[in-house]
Every structure is written in C-alpha cells, then in structure tokens.
Design an enzyme around this catalytic site. Structure first.
Site, short mmCIF file in Angstrom:
data_model
loop_
_atom_site.label_atom_id
_atom_site.label_comp_id
_atom_site.label_asym_id
_atom_site.label_seq_id
_atom_site.Cartn_x
_atom_site.Cartn_y
_atom_site.Cartn_z
N HIS A 6 24.85 45.71 57.13
CA HIS A 6 25.63 45.00 58.18
C HIS A 6 26.32 43.76 57.61
CE1 HIS A 6 23.39 47.22 61.43
NE2 HIS A 6 22.46 47.22 60.47
N SER A 11 49.59 36.72 40.90
CA SER A 11 50.46 36.17 41.94
C SER A 11 51.75 35.63 41.37
CB SER A 11 49.71 35.06 42.66
OG SER A 11 50.58 34.33 43.49
N LYS A 71 45.99 32.98 39.17
CA LYS A 71 45.23 33.87 40.05
C LYS A 71 45.21 35.28 39.46
CE LYS A 71 44.88 34.60 45.09
NZ LYS A 71 44.86 36.02 45.37
N GLU A 86 42.78 48.09 44.43
CA GLU A 86 43.81 48.13 45.48
C GLU A 86 44.71 49.35 45.36
OE1 GLU A 86 44.21 43.24 46.00
OE2 GLU A 86 45.96 44.41 45.34
O1 LIG Z 1 52.26 37.48 44.22
C1 LIG Z 1 52.05 36.58 45.04
O2 LIG Z 1 52.95 35.80 45.36
C2 LIG Z 1 50.72 36.37 45.61
C3 LIG Z 1 49.73 37.22 45.32
C4 LIG Z 1 48.36 36.84 45.74
O3 LIG Z 1 48.14 36.42 46.88
O4 LIG Z 1 47.44 36.92 44.92
#
Ligand SMILES: O=C(O)/C=C/C(=O)O
Ligand SMILES: O=C(O)/C=C/C(=O)O
Lengths: 463, 463
Positions: free
Chosen positions: B181, B311, B317, B324
């Site tokens: 859960h 990102s 990041k 995914e």
């Molecule tokens: O590519 C982006 O702008 C963001 C990607 C993410 O949220 O990791």
C-alpha cells in the site's frame, strides 16, 4: 562510410554524423532508444518549428533575446515548420517520456541552422529560452492536434455528413422494414436511417470541436514544473498569440499551468471524441454491410459501388471493401484511445511522462479518421443505390406492420393477425379481412388501407 | 513524370506505373484505399513470399502445377521473401478486411517476375493455385508472428530475464524496507524483488510460448470458406511442412478450418500474452522509477545508469528515461491489444474481416516489446546500483519490523512499541527495552537482536 564530427553537451563528447544538423543530445538519444525505429510524427516536429519561432519573437519583443539571434532562430524554425528538415529528427517515439530528446533535437537543429547562417545561437540558452520540454512538448503536440482537427478531420467529417444527408434526401420516400434486435419491426424509410447517420456525424463534429477547444489551452509558460521559473510573465501570452496567428486557430494560455502540464486530461478528452466517432462509424459501416449483403443470399437492400474484384478465388465476387477498411480504422482508433487513457492515467506530480506515445497515437486517430471518412464518403456513400423493390417487399412482408392496427383492433387481436399471416403465408391485409375485422366494423377497408400504408406508417408525424 | 502501362483484371483496364511489378488489382487497391499512407508490414509480405514458394512446390509435387511454372514462381517468391521487392507492395493497411488486395499484390508481383524470367504464369490460376486470400492472408500473418516471437521477442525477453536474475543474485543480501500500500512493511531483500521480476518475465515467456503454439496452427487449405474447395486434400499438409522448414519453427494444419479462418481467436490469445508482458513490465519499470527517485527528494534506493542529460532547462538533472520509454511501449501494447480484441470480436460467418489491422498491431506489439526489453536489459537493469546505506536505513527505521516480535510479546504490545518508536523517534530495539520487555523476561537481549536482524527477518526460511 558515414563521416563523424565531435560535439559536446553537459555530459561530455559525442560523435555525430558529419551531415547531421543536430548535436550531442540528439545523438545520445538516437543511441539510447533503438526501440521502434519510428521517429516522432512530422506534425509534432513542424509544430515545434512554429513554437520555437513564436518563442524567439516573444523573447526578443520582451527584450530578453538579441534581435539578430531572434531573427536567425525564426528563419531556421520556420524552415523546420515547413518540414524542410524532417530527416534531422531521428529520435524514436519511445524515448524519454517528456519528449526532452525531441525538444533538444529541435533546439540543436535550429541552433545549427542559425550558426550556419552566421549567428551564434545556443540550443539551451537561446532557442529554449524561457521554455522547458515540459511545457513545449505538450504545447507542440496540442498545436499539431488542433491543426490536424481543423485542417484534416473536421473537413473530412463534414464531407461525410453531407454525403449522408444527400442520401437521406434521395431515399426520403424509400420504405424499408425497420429492424430491432435484428428482427422485423415497424416500417421506416431508408432516408430516415441515413438522416440518423448524418446526425451521428454532426454530433460527433460538435463533440470534437468541444474537445479541440480543450486541447487549445496550452501549457506554454509553465516551464519545468508549472511555476514558470525562468520565463518572463508575458512570454506565454505573446508566444501563444503568435502561434494562433500561424496556425489560424485561436489558442490560449492554460488557466492553470499545473493542470495543463502535470496532466494530459485534455488529450484524453480529445481521444474520447475520436473514439466516439469510431463507434459511430462502426454502427454505420455495419449497417451498410448488412444492407448490402448478398447479392443472392443476403438482405440485398443496398447496392454499394463496385470498386475492385473482391476475391482471388471466387470469380465475379464483389465485397464492401470501403466499409471494411473503415471498420479497421475504427478498431485502431479504439486501440489508440486505450493507449492514450493508460498514458493519461500514468502521470505523477508535476509531469505526465507518456507524452510522445500519446501525441503519436492521438495524431494517428485524427489522420486515420480523416482518411477513412473521406474515402467512405467519396467511394461508398455517394454511390449507394437503393434496391427499392427488395426494400418494399421486406417492408410489406414484415408482420410488424400490424402495430398500426393497435388502436382499431387492439394488441391481442393484432398479434393473432401477425401469427396467422406468418403461418398461412398471407398478407396482413388479407388476414384482417379473413378474421372479420372489416365485416364487424372495427375499421373500414379504406381505414385498413390507410393504416397499412407503409410510407404513412414510417412517417406518422409527417415528413 | 511517371510513365504508365495498361493492365487488366476481371473488372477491366487499369493504368499501372510502368516500372511497377504489380498489376491491375493492386493498382485498383492503391486508388481505393488512400487512408493511412502506411503499407502492410514487411514481415507479412515476406511471409507471403515464403508461403507462395511453399504452395508452388506443393502444387508441383501433387501434379497440379507444371514444374517450369513452379520453379519460376519459387524463384520469384523467394526474392519477395528476402525483402527484395518491398517497394512493390504499396497497398494500405486499411484495405479490404480479408487482405485480398495484399494477396493479389503478391500474386501479381510474383507472376510479373516469373514472366520477366521467361515463364508465363497467371496470378490467380498459378500463383494463387489452391488458395484464397481467406486462408493465405491469415496464414502469412501467423507465420510472421511465429517468426517474430521466435527470432525477436523470445530472445529479448530471455536477455531481460537473465539481467534481472543477475541482479537478484547480486542484491541477495541487500536488505530493504518492504512496502505494501506504499507504506512501510516488513523487510525484504532487494534480490528477492528482482527475483520476482525475473520470474514475471519467465512466466511471461511461458505464456507467450503457449500462445505462439496456438498461432502456429495455420488456416492454409481452407481456401475460400474453410471447406477446401479447389485445393488438393494433401496440399495444405505439404505446403505447411515446407513453410515450417523455411521458418525453422514447427507449424501445423488447423484441426478445424472453420475455427482457423472464420475467427482470429489464436491471434487474440497471442495479443493477450503480449498485453500480460506489458502489464509485467509496467510494474517493474514503475518500481525501478520509484526506487531510483531523488536523488535528494525521493527514495534514492537505486542508482540507474546515467544515459543523457535529463532536462533542457534544469542543468545536471538525470531521468529514468529507459523505464519511461518502456512504459510508453507498454501503453501502446495495451492499446494494440484493444484493437485486436475489437477486431477479433468482429467476425461474421466464414471470415473475420479485420485481418490487416490485427496483423499490423500484433507485429507492432511483438517488435516493440522486443526492442524495449533489450534496451531495458542492456541500458538500465545491467547497470543498476543499489544504494545499500539508504536501503538499510529505511529497512531498520521501518516500524513494521516489530512484526518479528509478535510471538514474544504479542500483537498489541508490539503495536504499542511501533507507535512509541515513531512518536519518540527512537529505534524499535530501544523502545522494547524501555518498555521492560527484556527486564520482565518476554525475551533476552540476544533474542531481541536475533528477532530484529533484518536479513534474517527477510529470509525466515533461509536463502
Ligand atoms: O527537458 C526539460 O526541460 C525538463 C525535463 C525534466 O523535467 O526533467
Ligand atoms: O480473396 C479471396 O480469395 C476471397 C475473398 C472473399 O471471400 O470474398
């Protein structure tokens, strides 16, 4: 042999094909996602071109981007929008769920084109200024959908509706046995049935327009998490107005950027509208197939245009191939909708990470329905011919016409008439007389004829 | 400008591009179905090549087909099977539901190639001898599926299973908080979780093998309606033995030709097996994403290989891009299955007329799962690293470890220990002592330590 050049991104160096307009990020994605071999649909790439041009103009206007850079970005982005560089967008549909690789692919191609034209432009700092994949990818995909609906699906549906309406008029006085539960029912006209089909499509268009309105609410301006960090507060409004001008459809900034980019509910809505159209078309095409069944051992009520030899083995056979093709499109749209619903239900916190597959399947549904609707209208519906004799014979033979006698002789006596008519293979009219309903004054012979007038029965409230 | 030549079929003359190997029937179909712009998958066309070669050899052996014609057909069909003429198969997926246009496309291309090589061969009378679209198209699509499973999906799944098993071994002693859960539960090992994933894939492979067996039962020999009219009674057996040799997989003639060609239940079965794999992979990939979440504000239990900058806007990041991508494949497979189920449910009497879309989507699911499984194994699972410190900290801090004290102090007292431990931010061990359970002789300090040994608790019946 392919020649390579060395490019770098924040993770280091990458070998990139010498001729490629893209850079290191795209090359990494090509290497990471050898899954389907199918690139993101051109419609999304072209919308990215429109979006990057709009963004550059907005950023320049707001004083954040050097005018020379903006001009170079706009020129390059417009070429991408025109589809001139599709082969430089090789990233697989099945990639990072935010479409970051496609956004970076756009940023890199546009930056390279700008640099080739003599202006130094950075993919992230300049082309992606005030943007994130998380607001641009869902914006580009929605722009592509809005455009697909406006330019392709809506006109095709209108064509189909018109073709059905024309047949509704043409067949207005053609009586036909109604059928419910597949069993003989009270008479209708063939025109009424086609009127019903036309109205299905009309309603489908209305639902589609509503859903397209929902999709026209764009996430742009939310940047990474919906808060708009790093974007000028007026950026989205300006860029979206610019996009609306380019596309020729009014689009607007999301009322709530969290809803607009952490979910794809609007796309699920649009997909539901296309699924509904698929359900409508399934009903219509199955009716056409059944009415056209035969020519000898079927209903034989409609003649479908003969388009091609039906069979590789049975000489002279002709099949309802266009309804069949349309039905397969419907099956596919229903499947696409299942993918999109699953995708829509899979978001977490600030981002849905099923964007590229949702975009691909939504655009597929739009284009398939457009193609099938047009072919169905042009190659099937427009050329339909009613077999009026067969239709009239079934309508007159259906014992359900006793229903019109309910008020004169009552349900129970009428039911006996129907059964006797079937058992003795006599007409309903004859049995009514045989059973003495005229003699005993239940109704006159003129009233009987009037009650049993098929067209009148089909249109009790006038036509 | 395209040059044309005039060809004819049973409906009359058609203009065909001068260079095209196909004839009038195919040209008609190209004109009739401008719907998706996507041709029937190459795998189906290649299987048609294998099938037409097998059929010609069988017909010659049975004395029905002239040996010279058979040789010419075989040579041409084998070239089609090798994919040498894919560009001469332009008919849209969304066509007649029996795939007649694709069968005729094969017959015409093979006949033209044979004629070009000097032997006069008729598309219907010779290449299609003893066959109908109604038994050949579903046979060819099943051959393509059997081949796709054997050559692409099964090996990819085996690779993934092995990668998961290797991690199960590597992580065998890594303790981890169980979660049910989403809430803290008794300890497990990370190896146990990966063992479970590996077993999911093993079971998925078994189900897939069963379903592939069902699909290996071929409709060939039924001809137009399942009765086998116009085919020699030994034709199907011979041709299918030949096909099995070509493909390297045992296939067999249908036990009931009505079941085999009036339904596509076997394909619905196979699709169900791929959907199940998609469901398994969804669970696995979501677990990986959550365990890898962070690095600071998430669970941080696993480190996924860093494949690309995550990102376009947030520097540094890194995202779980391969899980995914795999999840998007799962969404698509689930959608394909919906299409296939709808298609399977749409048959009437002697024929299912959703064959081309079912073939396309089934092969899509096979290939997408194969691609994603391989990428998941190679670019994610193999490189996973456990954050053993974080894992141990969560496991030890989970108050669900009081469950191990049930037999010594009872559920109610243990529940008080858990609550006090949370409220006072003390370890369970400390609270047990504070509440006098050692002092009062419920258990000794050694017994307490033994009961609270996390690895022991995760493997109560040994490892
Ligand atoms: O590519 C982006 O702008 C963001 C990607 C993410 O949220 O990791
Ligand atoms: O193409 C065939 O062989 C048969 C088609 C049909 O049943 O009409």
């Amino acid at each position: 042999m392919t020649e390579y050049r060395t490019e770098h991104d924040s993770m280091g160096e990458m070998q990139v094909p010498a001729e490629a307009l893209y850079g290191a990020s795209t090359a990494r994605a090509v290497e990471n996602f050898p899954i389907s071999g199918r690139p993101v649909p051109g419609a999304v790439i072209h919308a990215f071109g429109q979006l990057k041009a709009a963004a550059a103009r907005a950023n320049a206007e707001l004083g954040n981007l050097d005018q020379a850079k903006a001009d170079a970005i706009v020129a390059a982005a417009e070429a991408v929008a025109r589809g001139e560089h599709d082969e430089h967008f090789p990233v697989d549909i099945f990639q990072t769920g935010s479409g970051t690789s496609t956004n970076m692919n756009s940023n890199e191609v546009i930056a390279t084109l700008a640099r080739q034209a003599g202006t130094d432009v950075h993919p992230n700092d300049d082309v992606n200024m005030g943007q994130s994949s998380n607001d641009t990818f869902p914006t580009a995909m929605r722009v592509a959908m809005v455009q697909g609906v406006a330019e392709r699906l809506e006109p095709a549906l209108k064509t189909l509706q018109k073709a059905l309406e024309a047949k509704a008029t043409e067949f207005a006085e053609v009586v036909k046995a109604g059928r419910t539960h597949l069993m003989d029912a009270v008479p209708v006209t063939l025109g009424q049935e086609f009127g019903g089909y036309a109205r299905q499509i009309e309603l489908g268009r209305e639902r589609l327009a509503q859903a397209a309105q929902a999709v026209a609410e764009l996430p742009l301006g939310g940047t990474a998490a919906g808060t708009g960090l790093n974007a000028h507060p007026e950026f989205a409004g300006k860029a979206i107005a610019d996009l609306s001008r380019q596309v020729g459809v009014d689009m607007r900034e999301a009322a709530d950027h969290f809803e607009a980019q952490s979910t794809q509910d609007a796309v699920v809505h649009l997909s539901a509208a296309t699924r509904l159209l698929a359900v409508s078309l399934t009903k219509i095409c199955n009716d056409l197939r059944w009415m056209g069944s035969g020519p000898r051992a079927g209903l034989g009520e409609l003649r479908l245009p003969e388009l091609q030899p039906g069979s590789s083995i049975m000489p002279g056979k002709v099949n309802p191939v266009v309804p069949e093709a349309t039905l397969m499109v419907c099956a596919r749209v229903i499947g696409n909708d299942a993918t999109i619903a699953f995708g829509g239900a899979s978001g977490s916190f600030e981002l849905n990470v099923m964007l590229p597959v949702m975009a691909t399947d939504m655009l597929d549904s739009i284009d398939l329905l457009a193609g099938a609707s047009r072919v169905l209208a042009d190659r099937c519906v427009s050329g339909l011919e009613a077999n009026t004799e067969q239709l009239a014979e079934y309508a007159g033979a259906s014992t359900a016409i006793v229903t019109a006698l309910n008020s004169a002789i009552g349900y129970e006596a009428a039911s006996k008439v129907a059964k006797q008519s079937l058992a003795e293979k006599k007409t309903v009219r004859q049995v009514v007389i045989d059973r003495g309903h005229v003699e005993n004054g239940d109704l006159t012979e003129e009233q009987l004829d009037q009650a049993l007038d098929l067209l009148g029965m089909a249109t009790p409230h006038g036509r």
